[in-house]
Design an enzyme around this catalytic site. Structure first.
Site, PDB file in Angstrom:
ATOM      1  N   TRP A 208      50.132  27.468  38.715  1.00  0.00           N
ATOM      2  CA  TRP A 208      51.403  27.914  38.157  1.00  0.00           C
ATOM      3  C   TRP A 208      52.385  26.751  38.205  1.00  0.00           C
ATOM      4  O   TRP A 208      52.527  26.083  39.242  1.00  0.00           O
ATOM      5  CB  TRP A 208      51.914  29.097  38.979  1.00  0.00           C
TER       6      TRP A 208
ATOM      7  N   ASP B 111      48.748  33.254  47.232  1.00  0.00           N
ATOM      8  CA  ASP B 111      49.812  33.696  46.338  1.00  0.00           C
ATOM      9  C   ASP B 111      49.262  34.938  45.637  1.00  0.00           C
ATOM     10  O   ASP B 111      48.318  34.847  44.853  1.00  0.00           O
ATOM     11  CB  ASP B 111      50.158  32.596  45.328  1.00  0.00           C
TER      12      ASP B 111
ATOM     13  N   LYS C 299      55.139  42.064  38.527  1.00  0.00           N
ATOM     14  CA  LYS C 299      54.249  42.532  37.476  1.00  0.00           C
ATOM     15  C   LYS C 299      53.695  43.921  37.767  1.00  0.00           C
ATOM     16  O   LYS C 299      53.709  44.794  36.905  1.00  0.00           O
ATOM     17  CB  LYS C 299      53.056  41.564  37.292  1.00  0.00           C
TER      18      LYS C 299
END
Lengths: 452, 453
Positions: free
Chosen positions: B181, B262, B298
């Site tokens: 990311w 993560d 999300k």
């Protein structure tokens, strides 16, 4: 949970540097006589110990820790005068009516979504916040010279501003008042600035050491950053007069000192939003640059929603645009973008004339109640014949009173009277009520009349 | 507004009206420093001290978030935003989960107050989030070995953890996947934690370079932090298999590294919360100490509420207590305490069995839509592309994103010619794709892949 006292296995860290860090922390001061159990579970890590063995127990935050201690106290007469959160006359937290109305409006709006805000936050909130603090007619706004970014209340605004300055400003020293809010030095140090102090509070007069202030700011290297409390100085409640502000402004501009305003009490200090913003507007009026951190924690009662804004007033809109782009680079690796809920509430209220007016009335009511508590406490001490001059209680401004009590006296008041405050003798008037004033007055009388 | 007073002498003060064209504040490097002395009340527009921020350059737009900004500016009606990872319905609308609306209504009816949370956040949220991650009965939770504090979604949780690493593991490196990311590097840079990369993505197979990954993790100095994506790797969508996870755990333990997960997509990748937590739970089983950053952006659609957590699994309850206290010490000078709204929503949803069940159903629906659209895209590519290229990697990838294998020039072509917005690394967000648009996207991909180099 059973506690076991066993010695932790030594040499648990695989690298010298961790042992080094461990030694540093051991000599820096031990943690409490708490349990130090190491569970020897069958699935323990290969090293048998913890990679965190060298981390000691941090003490509770000196301000927020007061509430932690208060919560633990079982006494029925306990009083929390620690953190600056408004309480009603009944001692209850208050959610403003106008805030509830705004929340209802938001929930009723079926078009509302939870998409990421831009890195700079809710744009409408930013514009309205800038207007609120700088004035709707501010030339800086008209000339597009202000960049405003939504941040996590006052703390977040100060931190983002501090990191920005540490990265982009040529002077890495910030001057903060002596004393100041306990979190200020930590915020700026971690932001990468060097923190120095300037004289502010005079314990002998319980007022402003104006001469000392002018001397210290006068001696600061040109270009240094100076933290200014816009109104209702925390913790002292002592504010400069308008004339003194003007002198401060002239001195600072002559030395090119960069003003960084912390505005956490706009409207809460005097009851008037414009009056409380005057010092900031004086600086902006001279066309110079400054930073302003705004918080809506107190004046809109939005504490836990973490709503605030950082505004940077620049010489030109071109500079403001570039500054904004760099602020985004500070924010993105810190938390990406700010939370939407609190900022939305503020935007609803500020944009609607009726809600705005309602807000100013509720704000004035809170400010008035605090002023009334000041008068009651002063009166109560006078009636008891408490020795000493307590007029500072009614002279000081804002949520707090700097009582002048020393740590030993504070400790005594906590132990014997279950009254909780920060060890610097700061009490939050917002936590007082007519019912509890007598109890506080008794406690102050006790420490004033005995040697503690 | 009071007029400013001009003092004769060295101070230079501006009168009120400063007309921009009268000021020579340019970027050409000239230094317009004209002091003014005024002898009357006639105000002259004069330039005085230049801006203290004059030397600041315009920063480039964020590579991920900047995509949405560019998309907004595009007026072409065929435009498609496959940039940021935010879920869209088939109608390409943002989606607020029903269970979230329920929770918010409940909260407003109850009249919850807005007092400061403790520095570590909402206790009910912290409890719920750790239980979601490890499973309620898990030993690490029963033994109170997890230090959990509420954080500002994934980013904020990563940043606080990074600050802890910088302070207590000075010199230790974080090793991150190549690619990862885009914001990971920024976070560690700003936290002043050195980082290096381990091989991850193999462009030849559009799959995992497992041997490279293991070799590089082995090579890292002992006691390094290894950043792992719990599931639905961002940007590639390529996850290790369960067997590969075991080997990754092996090599990490061998080198006394500290895993740092993560977890931004728990429940969103496969549709199952438990399945998506398998990698984290494997490491917990091993008795390892490690970090886990969580996000509810999300899986609960709470993007803008900024709700997440940092969990540190320790070998003892005592260590967990100490670690938690130090995490608080980092959070206080950053934002004092976290925002209450998103935390309450999560706590309400997870704490109520009915709402929890409803959440799981909505999450399965979202994950299901993405799987369906993957299939549709694959089918469109296979039917339209006559070159015989193997597009099956699209089906093998998991989560919101697909790594198309397109290079920067090809990605630019996607945007410039086809008005398909994506990140330059070739990542597309399937969450932003509808069944209706799959054919168009397939055309764009085929064109960019074959006709641009």
């Amino acid at each position: 949970m059973t506690t076991e006292f066993s010695s932790s296995s030594s040499s648990s860290s695989p690298s010298d540097r961790r042992i080094g860090a461990l030694l540093r922390h051991l000599t820096a001061g031990s943690d409490s006589d708490n349990l130090s159990s190491v569970y020897a579970s069958p699935t323990s890590g290969a090293t048998g110990g913890s990679v965190f063995a060298h981390l000691v127990q941090a003490p509770e935050d000196p301000i927020l820790g007061v509430t932690v201690a208060y919560n633990k106290d079982p006494s029925p007469v306990k009083l929390n005068l620690g953190v600056g959160a408004y309480r009603t006359e009944e001692g209850k937290p208050l959610v403003l009516n106008v805030v509830r109305k705004a929340e209802q409006q938001l929930i009723n709006d079926r078009t509302r979504i939870k998409e990421y805000l831009p890195i700079v936050g809710l744009v409408e909130f930013n514009k309205l916040s800038a207007k609120l603090i700088l004035g709707a007619d501010s030339p800086a706004i008209r000339e597009n010279r202000v960049t405003t970014v939504e941040c996590l209340s006052g703390t977040g605004s100060l931190r983002v501003g501090g990191e920005f300055l540490a990265k982009h400003y040529h002077q890495k020293t910030i001057y903060i008042t002596q004393p100041t809010w306990g979190n200020h030095p930590k915020i700026f140090t971690l932001a990468g600035l060097t923190v120095k102090t300037y004289r502010y509070y005079d314990p002998s007069t319980r007022g402003l050491n104006f001469q000392g202030l002018l001397e210290d700011l006068g001696a600061a290297p040109p270009g240094s950053i100076v933290l200014l409390h816009a109104c209702a100085h925390n913790p002292t409640g002592v504010d400069p007069t308008i004339q003194q502000w003007e002198q401060i402004r002239q001195l600072m501009r002559s030395k090119g000192l960069m003003p960084f305003f912390d505005s956490a009490y706009q409207g809460f200090a005097s009851g008037s939003l414009d009056t409380d913003a005057k010092p900031i507007r004086m600086f902006v009026a001279d066309g110079g640059e400054c930073l302003v951190a705004q918080s809506y924690a107190k004046n809109m009662g939005l504490y836990g929603e973490r709503v605030g804004a950082l505004s940077i007033v620049c010489k030109s809109s071109d500079v403001a645009g570039r500054v904004e782009s760099q602020l985004k680079l500070v924010i993105r690796p810190m938390y990406s973008s700010p939370p939407i809920h609190g900022a939305s509430i503020v935007a609803v209220i500020l944009r609607d004339r009726n809600l705005f007016n309602e807000w100013t009335l509720e704000l004035k009511a809170m400010a008035d109640r605090i002023i009334s508590m000041r008068k009651q406490l002063f009166e109560a001490l006078r009636t008891r014949g408490t020795p000493g001059d307590w007029s500072h209680i009614i002279k000081q401004i804002g949520m707090f009173t700097f009582t002048g009590l020393n740590p030993a006296q504070v400790s005594y008041m906590t132990k014997e009277y279950h009254i909780y405050m920060t060890s610097d003798g700061r009490i939050s008037m917002a936590g007082l009520s007519s019912k509890t004033v007598p109890h506080l007055a008794d406690a102050i009388h006790a420490v004033a009349t005995k040697t503690v | 507004m009071a007029s400013s007073m001009l003092s004769l002498g060295s101070t230079s003060l501006l009168p009120r009206e400063i007309s921009k064209d009268k000021l020579k504040l340019g970027t050409s490097g000239s230094n317009p420093f004209l002091k003014a002395k005024s002898f009357s009340r006639v105000t002259m527009a004069v330039a005085v001290t230049p801006s203290r921020f004059e030397g600041i350059t315009m920063a480039p737009p964020d590579p991920i978030l900047g995509v949405s900004e560019a998309f907004k500016a595009d007026t072409n009606e065929m435009k498609l935003n496959l940039g940021v990872g935010a879920y869209r319905t088939e109608e390409l609308q943002p989606y607020v989960l029903n269970v979230v609306k329920k929770a918010e209504n409940l909260m407003l009816e109850r009249g919850d107050n807005k007092e400061y949370l403790p520095i570590e956040g909402l206790a009910a949220f912290n409890k719920a989030t750790a239980e979601l991650l490890f499973g309620a009965g898990h030993p690490v939770i029963k033994e109170q070995r997890v230090a959990t504090i509420q954080g500002l979604s994934g980013t904020g949780s990563l940043r606080v953890a990074a600050a802890l690493i910088e302070r207590y593991f000075p010199g230790a490196k974080v090793v991150i996947s190549s690619p990862t990311w885009g914001n990971h590097k920024n976070i560690f840079n700003d936290a002043k934690v050195p980082w290096s990369e381990y091989r991850y993505y193999d462009p030849k197979t559009i799959g995992l370079d497992f041997e490279g990954m293991i070799a590089d993790i082995k090579d890292a100095p002992e006691g390094s932090f290894i950043l792992l994506h719990g599931c639905a790797h961002n940007p590639t969508g390529i996850d290790p298999t369960p067997e590969q996870w075991v080997k990754i755990a092996d090599v990490i333990q061998e080198k006394n590294h500290i895993p740092f997960f993560d977890v931004a997509y728990q429940g969103f990748a496969s549709g199952s919360l438990d399945e998506d937590a398998a990698s984290v739970r494997l490491f917990a089983e091993r008795g390892m100490e490690f970090f886990v950053a969580q996000s509810y952006s999300k899986n609960l659609g709470l993007y803008a509420e900024r709700i997440g957590a940092i969990n540190v699994v320790c070998s003892s309850a005592d260590a967990a207590t100490r670690v938690k206290s130090q995490l608080k010490r980092i959070a206080r000078p950053m934002y004092s305490n976290p925002p209450v709204h998103g935390a309450r929503i999560v706590a309400n949803v997870v704490g109520d069995p009915t709402m929890f069940g409803e959440w799981k159903a909505e999450m399965e629906m979202m994950a299901g839509r993405i799987k369906t659209v993957r299939q549709e895209l694959y089918d469109s590519l296979v039917s339209k592309d006559k070159s015989g290229k193997d597009w099956s990697f699209i089906l093998k990838q998991i989560g919101m994103f697909s790594f198309t294998g397109l290079n920067k020039a090809q990605s630019d072509n996607m945007t410039n010619k086809w008005h398909v917005y994506m990140t330059k690394d070739g990542r597309i967000s399937l969450a932003g794709l509808s069944m209706a648009k799959c054919e168009y996207l397939a055309d764009a991909i085929i064109d960019s892949y074959h006709n641009v180099s």
